[in-house]
Design a protein around this motif. Structure first.
Motif, PDB file in Angstrom:
ATOM      1  N   LEU A  19     -22.333   0.927 -58.472  1.00 33.06           N
ATOM      2  CA  LEU A  19     -22.004  -0.316 -57.766  1.00 33.06           C
ATOM      3  C   LEU A  19     -21.297  -0.043 -56.438  1.00 33.06           C
ATOM      4  O   LEU A  19     -21.590  -0.696 -55.424  1.00 33.06           O
ATOM      5  N   VAL A  20     -20.381   0.902 -56.425  1.00 34.45           N
ATOM      6  CA  VAL A  20     -19.679   1.231 -55.177  1.00 34.45           C
ATOM      7  C   VAL A  20     -20.649   1.831 -54.161  1.00 34.45           C
ATOM      8  O   VAL A  20     -20.605   1.493 -52.977  1.00 34.45           O
ATOM      9  N   PHE A  21     -21.557   2.694 -54.620  1.00 36.68           N
ATOM     10  CA  PHE A  21     -22.561   3.264 -53.714  1.00 36.68           C
ATOM     11  C   PHE A  21     -23.441   2.159 -53.122  1.00 36.68           C
ATOM     12  O   PHE A  21     -23.710   2.145 -51.917  1.00 36.68           O
ATOM     13  N   ALA A  22     -23.872   1.223 -53.976  1.00 34.46           N
ATOM     14  CA  ALA A  22     -24.681   0.103 -53.487  1.00 34.46           C
ATOM     15  C   ALA A  22     -23.893  -0.746 -52.490  1.00 34.46           C
ATOM     16  O   ALA A  22     -24.447  -1.218 -51.484  1.00 34.46           O
ATOM     17  N   THR A  26     -24.977  -1.247 -48.672  1.00 34.97           N
ATOM     18  CA  THR A  26     -25.214  -2.606 -48.178  1.00 34.97           C
ATOM     19  C   THR A  26     -24.361  -2.883 -46.940  1.00 34.97           C
ATOM     20  O   THR A  26     -24.853  -3.416 -45.931  1.00 34.97           O
ATOM     21  N   ALA A  27     -23.099  -2.525 -46.998  1.00 41.87           N
ATOM     22  CA  ALA A  27     -22.211  -2.760 -45.856  1.00 41.87           C
ATOM     23  C   ALA A  27     -22.648  -1.932 -44.651  1.00 41.87           C
ATOM     24  O   ALA A  27     -22.599  -2.411 -43.505  1.00 41.87           O
ATOM     25  N   ALA A  33     -27.177  -3.786 -38.676  1.00 44.19           N
ATOM     26  CA  ALA A  33     -27.975  -4.965 -38.345  1.00 44.19           C
ATOM     27  C   ALA A  33     -27.122  -6.102 -37.790  1.00 44.19           C
ATOM     28  O   ALA A  33     -27.664  -7.166 -37.483  1.00 44.19           O
ATOM     29  N   ALA A  34     -25.818  -5.896 -37.675  1.00 46.39           N
ATOM     30  CA  ALA A  34     -24.886  -6.924 -37.198  1.00 46.39           C
ATOM     31  C   ALA A  34     -24.996  -8.189 -38.038  1.00 46.39           C
ATOM     32  O   ALA A  34     -25.008  -9.313 -37.528  1.00 46.39           O
ATOM     33  N   TRP A  35     -25.078  -8.012 -39.350  1.00 46.20           N
ATOM     34  CA  TRP A  35     -25.210  -9.106 -40.301  1.00 46.20           C
ATOM     35  C   TRP A  35     -23.894  -9.248 -41.064  1.00 46.20           C
ATOM     36  O   TRP A  35     -23.624  -8.542 -42.026  1.00 46.20           O
ATOM     37  N   VAL A  36     -23.044 -10.173 -40.637  1.00 45.58           N
ATOM     38  CA  VAL A  36     -21.697 -10.329 -41.193  1.00 45.58           C
ATOM     39  C   VAL A  36     -21.707 -10.673 -42.682  1.00 45.58           C
ATOM     40  O   VAL A  36     -20.925 -10.093 -43.444  1.00 45.58           O
ATOM     41  N   GLY A  42     -21.393  -6.321 -49.268  1.00 47.12           N
ATOM     42  CA  GLY A  42     -21.077  -4.921 -49.559  1.00 47.12           C
ATOM     43  C   GLY A  42     -19.653  -4.746 -50.055  1.00 47.12           C
ATOM     44  O   GLY A  42     -19.404  -4.013 -51.020  1.00 47.12           O
ATOM     45  N   ALA A  43     -18.712  -5.436 -49.413  1.00 45.18           N
ATOM     46  CA  ALA A  43     -17.314  -5.356 -49.857  1.00 45.18           C
ATOM     47  C   ALA A  43     -17.162  -5.915 -51.268  1.00 45.18           C
ATOM     48  O   ALA A  43     -16.423  -5.368 -52.093  1.00 45.18           O
ATOM     49  N   GLY A  44     -17.890  -6.988 -51.558  1.00 48.77           N
ATOM     50  CA  GLY A  44     -17.851  -7.569 -52.903  1.00 48.77           C
ATOM     51  C   GLY A  44     -18.397  -6.612 -53.951  1.00 48.77           C
ATOM     52  O   GLY A  44     -17.867  -6.523 -55.064  1.00 48.77           O
TER      53      GLY A  44
END
Length: 114
Positions: A19-22, A26-27, A33-36, A42-44
């Motif tokens: 999960l942390v790797f994913a 993701t982040a 991609a500058a996708w906030v 990713g942080a979640g």
């Protein structure tokens, strides 16, 4: 190679790591991609990985690495013993002494699913 040293590969460890790797992946992609919203996603996932690993550890699916008999090395072996020096157990306010002497150091094999 490692002698009689269990490396601690457990359900809790692998689940939390995945999960942390994913989450970091993701982040990282979201940052490029500058996708906030992706950064928050990713942080979640990173937080979810930490919580999942901790909760699985408390449920007995995580164990410390270290010397133990080879019969207890399998990742399907649950560790229901208390860990006096474990930060996760202290954060959960788990009692550091065993209230049931008959379960002292108990490691049980997981029951197969029906």
């Amino acid at each position: 190679m490692h002698g009689h040293h269990d490396m601690g590969h457990t359900v809790a460890g692998w689940t939390g790591s995945a999960l942390v790797f994913a989450g970091f992946t993701t982040a990282g992609v979201a940052m490029c991609a500058a996708w906030v919203p992706g950064l928050w996603l990713g942080a979640g996932l990173v937080v979810a990985g930490a919580l999942a690993s901790w909760l699985l550890h408390l449920a007995g699916w995580g164990k410390r690495s270290g010397p133990r008999p080879e019969a207890q090395w399998d990742w399907r072996v649950r560790d229901t013993s208390r860990h006096p020096d474990c930060l996760g157990c202290r954060l959960a306010a788990r009692p550091q002494t065993l209230d049931r002497p008959d379960r002292r150091g108990e490691l049980t094999a997981a029951q197969p699913a029906d």
